[in-house]
Enzyme design. Sequence first.
Site, mmCIF file in Angstrom:
data_model
loop_
_atom_site.group_PDB
_atom_site.id
_atom_site.type_symbol
_atom_site.label_atom_id
_atom_site.label_comp_id
_atom_site.label_asym_id
_atom_site.label_seq_id
_atom_site.Cartn_x
_atom_site.Cartn_y
_atom_site.Cartn_z
ATOM 1 N N ARG A 101 33.517 37.104 40.834
ATOM 2 C CA ARG A 101 33.865 38.512 40.693
ATOM 3 C C ARG A 101 34.942 38.641 39.626
ATOM 4 N NH1 ARG A 101 36.415 42.349 45.349
ATOM 5 N NH2 ARG A 101 38.223 41.038 45.058
ATOM 6 N N THR A 105 37.337 44.134 36.637
ATOM 7 C CA THR A 105 36.281 45.135 36.868
ATOM 8 C C THR A 105 35.686 45.038 38.270
ATOM 9 O OG1 THR A 105 34.503 43.676 36.132
ATOM 10 C CG2 THR A 105 35.615 44.969 34.429
ATOM 11 N N ASP A 197 42.281 35.344 49.383
ATOM 12 C CA ASP A 197 41.175 34.861 48.565
ATOM 13 C C ASP A 197 40.535 33.656 49.257
ATOM 14 O OD1 ASP A 197 39.691 33.303 46.591
ATOM 15 O OD2 ASP A 197 40.497 34.708 45.120
ATOM 16 N N ASP A 200 39.936 30.355 47.143
ATOM 17 C CA ASP A 200 41.177 29.629 46.853
ATOM 18 C C ASP A 200 41.715 28.937 48.107
ATOM 19 O OD1 ASP A 200 41.170 30.223 44.194
ATOM 20 O OD2 ASP A 200 42.567 31.906 44.345
#
Length: 206
Positions: A101, A105, A197, A200
């Site tokens: 992703r 944006t 995340d 991560d």
Amino acid sequence: MLKVLEHPLITHKLTQMRKKETGTKDFRQNLDEIAGLMAYEITRDLPLEPVQIETPVQTCNTFTLGKEIVLVPILRAGLGMVNGICNLIPTVKIAHVGLYRDEETLEPHTYFEKYPKTIHDGIVMIVDPMLATGGSACAAIEMVKRQGAKNIRLVCLVGAPEGVAAVEKEHPDVDIYLAALDEKLNEKGYIVPGLGDAGDRIFGTK
Ligand code: PRP
Ligand code: URA
């Protein structure tokens, strides 16, 4: 159809994952365990086919799984759900869909795809811990549909209402399974309260 799989063990393990102090090892282990628990629930309606076998005692008319199951982890974070599901269904075929992703944006970008030849005839389970805007999930669904897949389930750990709405709008034929439906997305496209995340935290990057 949206189904939130409520179970005390899932809730407890997800709470461990949400904590910011939870390290990579425990984050991975809890994800693995939740994926297994979710697999048990989402396979309840799998079709069976009749078989006749010989037990040590006599002939027995029974059933085995009737359809091939194709697991489709969305790279990278979806990989964290593969082991837990494979432990329960060791015969699954595994496709890979590489998507990331764009942080500005929030649009998904494809960088890899690989499928088993039989995907068009199988029960396809797309797995990814996070369903945020729904852009990555919708892209992955389109990719497997292009391969001829018809029976598709989307299995995520944490979903935002925005992501659920996007998938329901673009792919009303796909059933969505979540361990938790969270409140919303924040201005950066992160799920709130979420768990940060996922990629991560699974791979220890950043
Ligand atoms: C994360 C997550 C989903 C996606 C969800 O992956 O694992 O794939 O974002 O967001 P969306 O619903 O708004 O598309 P990311 O792109 O960060 O890649 P990674 O798995 O490699 O970390
Ligand atoms: N991707 C993640 O890993 N976490 C979020 O909260 C949103 C997208």
